[in-house]
Design a protein around this motif. Structure first.
Motif, PDB file in Angstrom:
ATOM      1  N   UNK A 105       0.840  -1.205   0.000  1.00 42.92           N
ATOM      2  CA  UNK A 105       0.000   0.000   0.000  1.00 42.92           C
ATOM      3  C   UNK A 105       0.873   1.253   0.000  1.00 42.92           C
ATOM      4  N   UNK A 106       1.629   1.456  -1.075  1.00 42.52           N
ATOM      5  CA  UNK A 106       2.578   2.580  -1.098  1.00 42.52           C
ATOM      6  C   UNK A 106       1.920   3.951  -0.998  1.00 42.52           C
ATOM      7  N   UNK A 107       0.689   4.053  -1.481  1.00 39.94           N
ATOM      8  CA  UNK A 107       0.023   5.358  -1.460  1.00 39.94           C
ATOM      9  C   UNK A 107      -0.284   5.856  -0.070  1.00 39.94           C
ATOM     10  N   UNK A 108      -0.490   4.937   0.881  1.00 43.34           N
ATOM     11  CA  UNK A 108      -0.857   5.341   2.242  1.00 43.34           C
ATOM     12  C   UNK A 108       0.181   4.935   3.287  1.00 43.34           C
ATOM     13  N   UNK A 112       7.002   8.050   0.949  1.00 45.93           N
ATOM     14  CA  UNK A 112       6.651   8.997  -0.112  1.00 45.93           C
ATOM     15  C   UNK A 112       5.144   9.211  -0.171  1.00 45.93           C
ATOM     16  N   UNK A 113       4.383   8.129   0.052  1.00 46.71           N
ATOM     17  CA  UNK A 113       2.930   8.247   0.019  1.00 46.71           C
ATOM     18  C   UNK A 113       2.401   9.114   1.145  1.00 46.71           C
ATOM     19  N   UNK A 114       2.935   8.903   2.344  1.00 46.46           N
ATOM     20  CA  UNK A 114       2.491   9.698   3.500  1.00 46.46           C
ATOM     21  C   UNK A 114       2.894  11.166   3.345  1.00 46.46           C
ATOM     22  N   UNK A 115       4.114  11.389   2.838  1.00 44.24           N
ATOM     23  CA  UNK A 115       4.565  12.760   2.628  1.00 44.24           C
ATOM     24  C   UNK A 115       3.696  13.476   1.592  1.00 44.24           C
ATOM     25  N   UNK A 117       0.603  12.824   0.719  1.00 41.29           N
ATOM     26  CA  UNK A 117      -0.730  13.077   1.284  1.00 41.29           C
ATOM     27  C   UNK A 117      -0.716  14.313   2.175  1.00 41.29           C
ATOM     28  N   UNK A 118       0.299  14.432   3.021  1.00 41.62           N
ATOM     29  CA  UNK A 118       0.390  15.575   3.932  1.00 41.62           C
ATOM     30  C   UNK A 118       0.624  16.882   3.171  1.00 41.62           C
ATOM     31  N   UNK A 119       1.446  16.823   2.124  1.00 37.65           N
ATOM     32  CA  UNK A 119       1.707  18.027   1.325  1.00 37.65           C
ATOM     33  C   UNK A 119       0.445  18.470   0.596  1.00 37.65           C
ATOM     34  N   UNK A 120      -0.328  17.513   0.108  1.00 36.82           N
ATOM     35  CA  UNK A 120      -1.593  17.857  -0.560  1.00 36.82           C
ATOM     36  C   UNK A 120      -2.578  18.479   0.421  1.00 36.82           C
ATOM     37  N   UNK A 121      -2.578  17.999   1.665  1.00 35.51           N
ATOM     38  CA  UNK A 121      -3.427  18.612   2.694  1.00 35.51           C
ATOM     39  C   UNK A 121      -2.998  20.054   2.927  1.00 35.51           C
ATOM     40  N   UNK A 122      -1.701  20.283   2.948  1.00 37.09           N
ATOM     41  CA  UNK A 122      -1.169  21.632   3.138  1.00 37.09           C
ATOM     42  C   UNK A 122      -1.550  22.545   1.984  1.00 37.09           C
ATOM     43  N   UNK A 123      -1.541  21.973   0.770  1.00 33.68           N
ATOM     44  CA  UNK A 123      -1.835  22.759  -0.434  1.00 33.68           C
ATOM     45  C   UNK A 123      -3.326  22.854  -0.722  1.00 33.68           C
ATOM     46  N   UNK A 124      -4.123  22.000  -0.079  1.00 35.31           N
ATOM     47  CA  UNK A 124      -5.552  21.975  -0.368  1.00 35.31           C
ATOM     48  C   UNK A 124      -5.864  21.345  -1.706  1.00 35.31           C
ATOM     49  N   UNK A 125      -5.022  20.405  -2.134  1.00 37.60           N
ATOM     50  CA  UNK A 125      -5.214  19.731  -3.419  1.00 37.60           C
ATOM     51  C   UNK A 125      -5.565  18.274  -3.249  1.00 37.60           C
ATOM     52  N   UNK A 126      -5.939  17.632  -4.340  1.00 43.72           N
ATOM     53  CA  UNK A 126      -6.308  16.216  -4.303  1.00 43.72           C
ATOM     54  C   UNK A 126      -5.316  15.337  -5.042  1.00 43.72           C
ATOM     55  N   UNK A 127      -4.484  15.939  -5.898  1.00 45.61           N
ATOM     56  CA  UNK A 127      -3.511  15.171  -6.660  1.00 45.61           C
ATOM     57  C   UNK A 127      -2.313  16.061  -6.984  1.00 45.61           C
ATOM     58  N   UNK A 128      -1.102  15.513  -6.912  1.00 38.16           N
ATOM     59  CA  UNK A 128       0.075  16.311  -7.275  1.00 38.16           C
ATOM     60  C   UNK A 128       0.006  16.818  -8.705  1.00 38.16           C
ATOM     61  N   UNK A 129      -0.622  16.044  -9.571  1.00 39.55           N
ATOM     62  CA  UNK A 129      -0.689  16.399 -10.985  1.00 39.55           C
ATOM     63  C   UNK A 129      -1.662  17.541 -11.265  1.00 39.55           C
TER      64      UNK A 129
END
Length: 235
Positions: A105-108, A112-115, A117-129
């Motif tokens: 379960x690399x995404x969670x 890298x997956x946990x980082x 997810x946390x960065x997206x929470x900080x940015x208010x986004x749903x996907x890096x892309x």
């Protein structure tokens, strides 16, 4: 058990590159890698016998095509088989389970997956892309400097508090020659109470120089006691 020697893992430029490519490929997300069918790395060939879904490459004659995730699964199984006694003796069952979870379960579960997810929470986004490079990098730096930094410091303080509690117990029992040093560094109160008293100051980057110096001395003292404990276990 001396089943594996340098003969099984040759130290040649090609064999070394053959090993390293697996790590580099995984780091940038390449799902497969290739190994010569007649590789001199006999240890790797033994691992590949455990790998599912590997096959002769159609693109590169004389090479075996291997899925990186299947290779990692095989490595975990190899650890469970060859190091079963060590895993049990050192109470590493949960560590191995965590390792498997990171692979499956690399995404969670992966770092890298946990980082991400946390960065997206900080940015208010749903996907890096869905973010620009500037938006993602800015959010990442903000997360590293604030939430992640604070979490790491808190974790470190909790570990240090545990060590200081042990240090005080050893001083009371007059073990590891730490009683006098502890009394000199922290004469007024227990080391644990001292750390708790400056806890918020550390998190707020507002520690007085004399308190910081005392904290450094206490940390060095715990390291010295750990060194002596290790020597005692070895002797």
């Amino acid at each position: 058990e001396e089943e594996i020697t340098h003969f099984h893992i040759p130290d040649t430029p090609f064999a070394e590159s053959e090993r390293r490519q697996i790590f580099f490929g995984a780091a940038i997300g390449i799902p497969t890698f290739y190994v010569r069918q007649n590789t001199k790395n006999l240890f790797m060939l033994d691992i590949l016998k455990r790998v599912r879904k590997s096959r002769p490459s159609r693109r590169y004659k004389g090479f075996i095509r291997v899925y990186n995730i299947e290779y990692r699964r095989a490595l975990v199984e190899l650890l469970k088989e060859k190091a079963a006694d060590l895993i049990e003796m050192m109470s590493l069952k949960e560590t191995i389970e965590d390792l498997s979870d990171r692979i499956e379960n690399p995404g969670t579960a992966s770092v890298s997956g946990r980082l991400t997810t946390s960065i997206l929470e900080e940015a208010g986004g749903t996907s890096p892309m869905k973010l620009s490079g500037w938006e993602f990098n800015t959010a990442a730096e903000r997360y590293y400097r604030t939430r992640l930094r604070s979490r790491h410091i808190r974790e470190g303080l909790h570990l240090l508090l545990d060590d200081l509690t042990l240090l005080e117990q050893y001083a009371i029992l007059d073990r590891y020659d730490c009683r006098e040093s502890l009394a000199e560094v922290c004469p007024e109160k227990s080391p644990g109470n001292f750390l708790e008293a400056i806890w918020k100051d550390i998190l707020n980057r507002d520690v007085k120089s004399q308190d910081l110096l005392r904290l450094i001395h206490l940390t060095l003292l715990t390291i010295e006691v750990d060194r002596k404990r290790t020597q005692e276990k070895r002797s």
